[in-house]
Design an enzyme around this catalytic site. Structure first.
Site, PDB file in Angstrom:
ATOM      1  N   VAL A  96       8.837  -8.617   2.476  1.00 43.24           N
ATOM      2  CA  VAL A  96       7.755  -8.040   2.923  1.00 43.24           C
ATOM      3  C   VAL A  96       7.712  -7.619   4.349  1.00 43.24           C
ATOM      4  CG1 VAL A  96       5.136  -8.112   2.766  1.00 43.24           C
ATOM      5  CG2 VAL A  96       6.350  -9.458   1.071  1.00 43.24           C
ATOM      6  N   PRO A  97       8.160  -6.500   4.756  1.00 46.99           N
ATOM      7  CA  PRO A  97       8.309  -6.100   6.010  1.00 46.99           C
ATOM      8  C   PRO A  97       6.961  -5.797   6.498  1.00 46.99           C
ATOM      9  CG  PRO A  97       9.405  -4.695   4.672  1.00 46.99           C
ATOM     10  CD  PRO A  97       9.001  -5.723   3.701  1.00 46.99           C
ATOM     11  N   HIS A  98       6.272  -5.837   7.448  1.00 46.80           N
ATOM     12  CA  HIS A  98       5.064  -5.538   7.831  1.00 46.80           C
ATOM     13  C   HIS A  98       5.006  -5.297   9.311  1.00 46.80           C
ATOM     14  CE1 HIS A  98       5.306  -9.875   8.155  1.00 46.80           C
ATOM     15  NE2 HIS A  98       4.743  -9.901   9.084  1.00 46.80           N
ATOM     16  N   ALA A  99       4.176  -4.529   9.775  1.00 42.15           N
ATOM     17  CA  ALA A  99       3.964  -3.978  11.253  1.00 42.15           C
ATOM     18  C   ALA A  99       2.449  -3.740  11.447  1.00 42.15           C
ATOM     19  CB  ALA A  99       4.924  -3.040  11.467  1.00 42.15           C
TER      20      ALA A  99
END
Length: 155
Positions: A65-68
């Site tokens: 779950v890459p998030h930014a």
């Protein structure tokens, strides 16, 4: 409770992508997100990569779950990518990732960002649900699984 159907971007599902590295993957996610959310694809890719450098967003079971936080967004949005081959994400279980849930939030999202992240993590820890996503034959089928009544699946 935050529902995935409220966060998922229509047309924000891609299956069968190939990526030799996280950087390549994040560039592809930027390209997917940009026209749907009115963002700069490079800004999306760079923000995801910068967050990943702080620590792996792979959380096990073949899911990351890459998030930014991204300037110019007015809501939290998720995009889902199913990879053709697993990619090493440095997950705690050392299993390569083939399902990627990219979460993009406005910089001021704060608590809402954390709540959405927790919701996504809870949903994607359900191995039966993840197996259904792996078996879905099209982006529309993946989207349908992600937007069906989550409380029914959790029972």
């Amino acid at each position: 409770m935050i529902d995935l159907s409220d966060l998922l971007v229509p047309d924000g599902v891609a299956i069968g992508l190939t990526a030799a590295s996280k950087k390549t993957l994040f560039t592809q996610i930027g390209g997917l997100a940009a026209p749907l959310l009115g963002l700069n694809p490079r800004a999306v890719a760079e923000a995801l990569l910068a967050r990943e450098k702080a620590g792996s967003t792979g959380f096990g079971g073949g899911v990351a779950v890459p998030h930014a936080r991204i300037e110019g967004l007015d809501r939290i949005a998720i995009l889902v990518v199913r990879l053709a081959q697993r990619l090493d994400f440095g997950a705690p279980d050392d299993v390569g990732v083939d399902i990627v849930v990219a979460m993009l939030s406005p910089p001021q999202a704060g608590a809402a960002h954390l709540k959405a992240l927790a919701r996504v993590a809870r949903r994607f820890r359900d191995r039966r649900f993840v197996d259904k996503l792996r078996g879905a034959g099209s982006p529309d089928a993946v989207y349908a699984l992600l937007t069906t009544d989550e409380t029914r699946d959790a029972a």
